[in-house]
Design an enzyme around this catalytic site. Sequence first.
Site, PDB file in Angstrom:
ATOM      1  N   LYS A 137      -5.781  -0.016  -3.411  1.00 12.74           N
ATOM      2  CA  LYS A 137      -7.010  -0.738  -3.088  1.00 12.74           C
ATOM      3  C   LYS A 137      -7.050  -2.121  -3.733  1.00 12.74           C
ATOM      4  O   LYS A 137      -7.845  -2.966  -3.336  1.00 12.74           O
ATOM      5  CB  LYS A 137      -8.223   0.095  -3.464  1.00 12.74           C
TER       6      LYS A 137
HETATM    7  C1  LIG Z   1      -8.518   5.268  -0.886  1.00 14.57           C
HETATM    8  C2  LIG Z   1      -7.303   6.105  -1.141  1.00 14.57           C
HETATM    9  C3  LIG Z   1      -6.607   6.782  -0.100  1.00 14.57           C
HETATM   10  C4  LIG Z   1      -7.101   6.790   1.325  1.00 14.57           C
HETATM   11  O1  LIG Z   1      -6.924   5.578   1.980  1.00 14.57           O
HETATM   12  P1  LIG Z   1      -7.726   5.249   3.327  1.00 14.57           P
HETATM   13  O2  LIG Z   1      -7.382   3.857   3.679  1.00 14.57           O
HETATM   14  O3  LIG Z   1      -9.185   5.422   2.986  1.00 14.57           O
HETATM   15  O4  LIG Z   1      -7.289   6.242   4.353  1.00 14.57           O
HETATM   16  C5  LIG Z   1      -5.437   7.453  -0.421  1.00 14.57           C
HETATM   17  N1  LIG Z   1      -4.988   7.509  -1.692  1.00 14.57           N
HETATM   18  C6  LIG Z   1      -5.631   6.902  -2.712  1.00 14.57           C
HETATM   19  C7  LIG Z   1      -5.084   7.039  -4.095  1.00 14.57           C
HETATM   20  C8  LIG Z   1      -6.805   6.181  -2.481  1.00 14.57           C
HETATM   21  O5  LIG Z   1      -7.446   5.596  -3.512  1.00 14.57           O
END
Ligand SMILES: *Cc1c(COP(=O)(O)O)cnc(C)c1O
Length: 427
Positions: free
Chosen positions: A105
């Site tokens: 993220k």
């Molecule tokens: C947010 C997140 C996901 C999921 O990603 P999306 O784009 O919401 O499908 C998977 N793994 C981790 C560690 C995350 O923080």
Amino acid sequence: MKLFNLKDDTEVVSFSQAVKQGLGRNQGLFFPKTFPKLDNVDELLTMPFQARSAIIMNALIGDELGEAATTELVNNAFQFGAPLAHITDNVYSLELFHGPTLAFKDFGGRFMAQSLVKLSDNNPITILTATSGDTGAAVAHAFHGLDNINVVILYPKGMVSPLQEKQFSTLGDNIHTVEVDGDFDACQAMVKQAFDDKAVREELHLNSANSINIARLLAQVCYYFEAVSQLPKDKQDKAVISVPSGNFGNLAAAMIAKAMGLPIKRFIAATNANDTVPRYLLSGLWEPNKTVATISNAMDISSPNNWPRIEAMFELGLADKSLLSAETIDEDYTQIGVRQLNELGYVSEPHAAVAYKALKRSIAEDEVGIFLGTAHPAKFKETVENILGTPVALPKELADVANKDVLSDALPADFAALKEYMFKKLG
Ligand SMILES: *Cc1c(COP(=O)(O)O)cnc(C)c1O
């Protein structure tokens, strides 16, 4: 760049408007109707990450901000890499956890933060968000130290792990963290009330900077090119990408990369027991169940908010539904995945393990599999230690914050108290 409201395509906005506004009328998501096709992909795949990403983002956004400005956003946002680790034979892990908060993220969060600052023309903005853990850290780090932006993060007292709390509450400066005497839903309700309050919304220039913001999604396209660029040349057109999915932003970005010309062979949507999408792809019926808690908790989502964008890509002919399959990985298999990867000499965590197991289930001999490592194993230290029975070391980023002081203020779960606090701190 022209984006349409997926619920009402008479609402058409520019990239700048979409970033600032977040959602359109009737809570509709913004999305383009076409993507630029890159005609020099082979050459792009020989370039360094930042330089290539600048070309991709310039192609996507167009001349709205100017080439130099878009390039500067990319350079400020992407200050860490996305290495591809070779696991075994034809399997690789794309490590997206080398940013400041050790999760993927950081890529989207930092690009969105840089975009918002650029687009606000020095007008002050207040970012208000509620977190149950990880999002708070990515948002706090992405906006920390940026001019004219104040960030207020609400989190439920006693319900965030001490290390998670330290990741967002020790920064200070323009990052204001508030421990709320209530649960996560209470925090979210206070955020909603703030957006409904005209004085707060207008005088403090509120923005939610949430996960559906188009700037986040577009930024994530860049690391799929980076993944393929690191494969041996003779394997670059054989890649199958397995994405551990919750809100399905990451998978949407992968499909956009393919629509722009990246030669991805096919996609696997990997979910935990929250399997709305795998069931939907089999039955054609959209039937979200109640969300269940799993050890891959960032994917504990049963109504994924980016799915309408993927559906739109199918409908607009920008992606081919037959190239997407889905796998549901239960808790036992997730743990087995963490153990199997460990036996291959690779310490992993539950989200990546879900994607790894999904890949192993469906990959063919002549394909090359890439699963996404979305978080550093130390972020899920207790779980990984329980599964493997061996200690997981804290990387420097986490070890450093462990010794810092929590700078949060405390408030009751009451909007009037939040409003008074915000005007006192920021007004
Ligand atoms: C947010 C997140 C996901 C999921 O990603 P999306 O784009 O919401 O499908 C998977 N793994 C981790 C560690 C995350 O923080």
